[in-house]
Each structure stands twice: as C-alpha cells, then as structure tokens.
Design an enzyme around this catalytic site. Structure first.
Site, PDB file in Angstrom:
ATOM      1  CE1 TYR A 109      -3.886   2.334   0.835  1.00 54.04           C
ATOM      2  CE2 TYR A 109      -2.137   3.537   1.959  1.00 54.04           C
ATOM      3  CZ  TYR A 109      -3.409   3.490   1.423  1.00 54.04           C
ATOM      4  OH  TYR A 109      -4.204   4.604   1.456  1.00 54.04           O
ATOM      5  CD  GLU A 197      -5.868   4.325  -1.632  1.00 52.77           C
ATOM      6  OE1 GLU A 197      -6.775   4.059  -2.451  1.00 52.77           O
ATOM      7  OE2 GLU A 197      -6.048   4.333  -0.404  1.00 52.77           O
TER       8      GLU A 197
END
Ligand code: GDP
Ligand code: MN
Length: 398
Positions: A109, A197
């Site tokens: 992530y 992201e």
C-alpha cells in the site's frame, strides 16, 4: 475532483511510475480488441467507476481468453456497481479498462495525502497492501509507515529509500521503488492533488514493480490552473445535486434533515447548522452562495435547495461583507415570485445594505419570515418545521 483509475495511471506513468499495459473500452467488442492489442494470454477487465472496493463487488475480472474479456466487459457495462464505498446507489459503469495480467508476488500500500495537522504532504505506506487502508489500520496498525515531506526540499532520495526499506523491499528493487515514490510525489505537487493512492503497488514474480491500481483526487480550488486535469471530470460519477451546484459556482452539501440552508461562507454554514441542531432541528443540506452573489445566483440557489424533496423549510442566513443584502433580497424575491416554494422561508440578513434588503422583502408582500439574529432565525425555522409537521399530523388525525 476524482478521476478514473486509467486516467490516474496515465498521469503517473508520465512521472515515471511503472503501470501495466492497458487500453480503455466503451463496448465489450472494443474490450476484446484491446486484449488482442495488449497481447499475452491473461488479462484483467476493470470497471472504471469513482470508487474503491471494486474487486470485492465484481468490478475486477481476471480473464484467460479474448472471449472471456468480452463476456466480463459485457457483464460490467451499464451495471450499477455497489461497493462498500459507494452507498446503496452505487456507480454506473460506462467505461472499462483492460490490462495485461500481472503475476503478483507481493502487494504493497502506498499513498500520499494532505496531513492538515502537519500542514504537509504525508506518505502513508504499508507492507500489508491489497486491503483498504481502514482495514490495514484495524488489522495491522504496526505495519503503517508515516513520513512527512518538507515542502521546501521535496521528497529526498534517502527518505524514499527509508520508506522502501520499511516496506521490506529487496535491495534489487529499491531504486525502482525510489523512482515510484518520487514520481508520485511530483505528480501530487505539480498537479495540486489532495490524494494519490496506489493500492496495490505490486512486486511481481519476475522481480519487477508495477502500480496495479491508482487513485487520484484533486483540489477543486486549484483546477483552474490545470485545464487538462479539469477535462478528466466525469459527471456520471458524481452526486447529481452537488455537480449541478458546482457547475453554477455554488458549493452544495447534501445532508439528511429537513431544513434547507442558503448561506454565504463555510464558517457561517457551520454556525447555522449548529444553531439549527441546538434549536432541535436538522439541516437537509447547505448551499454556500459565496461572496458577491447576484440576484440570479440567489434564485439558482433556491431552485437547487428545493430540488431536495426532504426540504420542509428554507433558512436563508446571509452576513454580507462582500455580498450586498439588497442583492440577496432581490434574488429571494425573484426566486419566490417565479417559483413559489410552498414551504416557509425564514430570512436573516446582516451587513452591507441591510436596510435596503429588508425593505425589498417587506415591499414584495411575500410571506417571508424575517429574523434579526442567527439564533432567532434557527428557532423560527425549526418552529415552522415543527408546526408544519404538527399540521400534517393534525390532518392525518382528523
Ligand atoms: P479495487 O478493488 O477497486 O481497489 O481494485 P484493484 O485494482 O485494487 O483490484 C483488486 C484486486 O484485484 C487487487 O488487489 C489484486 O489482488 C487483483 N488484481 C488486479 N489486477 C490483477 C492482475 O493483473 N493480476 C492478478 N493476479 N490480480 C489482479
Ligand atoms: Mn485497489
């Protein structure tokens, strides 16, 4: 403003972030054609909707033949994809993105967000990628790395390396990771993003690295500086009420109460909602008409607020500094004469040209309830709503 995954990937690729080969499709046939063009024997068909959590909702399909690509796309087009982030209404799929399949070794992530407390861009990363950050925070809170970037110098190589090492990336892939992290940061800074992201950033089994998913959000107030980004807007993915207001230069926020609020300025909007709650009511929405509101703008504001069928009372609360109360009053009169709203309207005006404003309201002969203070306005609005519901209750009882 949000954009689609394929758009974010194209932007990030321009900043040196590795992304899979892919192509956009507006029809199942085009999707199959894209697959052939990409080559190989494994593809992923991905619904392009402004939401995460598509994988779990059937918006990401792995395919092994061109026919499967066509079928997967056919299944997605026109579908209302409901994910854990969309709410019950979901988002309709009008575009799909076809990509070459990637052999995943590890999912990471990586995100860049605005940390308002530090007033800096912050890198948030975790070796436990693949799940959403909320889930990571719950299940693997210790895996989360947070790193603040000094705006004067930007992100430094050592800093990006530190993040990469923290993610347990092998020495052989560190330089690739550094380029990816720096590229995301530059895209964020250059384009006035508020979020980048990549989830997951994937380490592949052949030692490569690729951004398998990408999401970018931009600061609406800076879009005027980026016409090429503004063009990426997709209204089919936005709340119709809010985008309609935005098109008219108005800030609208939909809520779930009964009192419609027309105010100027975010601070006054917050104060107005607090006062309504304090008086025992609930705001249905608020619409910020901003400074320098012309009568036409005020009239538009009324139409937008009334488009919400839960609105039982309208409260107009204007503190005119840049605005002028007489303009606002003219707008109110114009709006109510052309389109009677059928609900009580409470108006509190203060500031520039307040006397002229009041006069216009009085002389119009319209049944507008005036209030001198914010507290009084909120009480009257809530009172009018309660009286309205009591009337209805009485009618029902009779
Ligand atoms: P999201 O659910 O909206 O966040 O969509 P993602 O693009 O992140 O896809 C969800 C998941 O699908 C990823 O976490 C991967 O596990 C899987 N996935 C996506 N693309 C590929 C691919 O090319 N190969 C493999 N094996 N899995 C993929
Ligand atoms: Mn994802």
């Amino acid at each position: 403003m949000d954009i689609h995954e394929y758009q974010a990937k194209s932007i990030l690729a321009g900043y040196g972030v590795p992304v899979p080969r892919g192509g956009l499709a507006y029809s199942p046939e085009q999707a199959a054609y894209r697959a052939r063009d990409i080559g190989g024997n494994r593809w992923v068909v991905k619904a392009q909707v402004h939401t995460g959590g598509r994988g779990k909702a059937g918006g990401v399909k792995l395919c092994n033949t061109e026919d499967e690509v066509l079928e997967a796309a056919d299944e997605m087009f026109g579908k209302r994809l409901v994910t854990n982030q969309t709410g019950p209404d979901g988002k309709i799929v009008y575009r799909v993105y076809v990509e070459g399949g990637v052999a995943i070794e590890r999912e990471i992530y990586l995100a860049f967000v605005l940390d308002r407390k530090a007033e800096r861009i912050m890198v948030v990363a975790s070796a436990a990628g693949g799940m959403e950050i909320e889930e990571i925070a719950e299940k693997e809170p210790d895996s989360i790395i947070r790193n603040i970037v000094e705006p004067a110098v930007g992100i430094r190589d050592f800093q990006a390396r530190e993040i990469a090492f923290g993610l347990g990336i092998d020495a052989g892939q560190i330089s690739q990771a550094v380029e990816t992290i720096k590229g995301c940061y530059r895209a964020f800074r250059d384009l006035d993003a508020t979020m980048v992201e990549i989830n997951p950033l994937v380490l592949t089994s052949d030692g490569g690295m690729v951004a398998l998913d990408a999401k970018m959000t931009f600061d609406d107030n800076a879009l005027f500086r980026h016409p090429d980004i503004s063009e990426l807007r997709d209204k089919s993915q936005e709340d119709a009420r809010e985008s309609k207001a935005a098109d008219r230069g108005l800030n609208y926020v939909g809520l779930d109460g009964e009192i419609g609020c027309i105010v100027n300025g975010a601070g006054l909007a917050m104060a107005t909602m607090d006062m309504i709650e304090l008086s025992g009511g609930k705001p249905a929405n608020f619409l910020d008409i901003g400074g320098g509101a012309t009568p036409e703008r005020v009239a538009k504001a009324f139409r937008l607020v009334m488009a919400d069928e839960n609105v039982g009372v309208i409260l107009v609360n204007i503190f005119a500094g840049i605005n002028r109360c007489d303009w606002v009053a003219k707008g109110i009169v114009q709006a109510l004469q052309n389109n009677p709203v059928g609900v009580p309207v409470i108006v509190r005006l203060a500031g520039t040209n307040v006397e002229e404003g009041r006069k216009i309201l009085v002389e119009s002969g319209l049944p507008v309830v005036r209030a001198a203070t914010l507290g009084e306005a909120a009480e009257r609005a809530v009172g009018a709503w309660q009286a309205g519901t009591q009337d209805t209750a009485k009618v029902v009882a009779e």
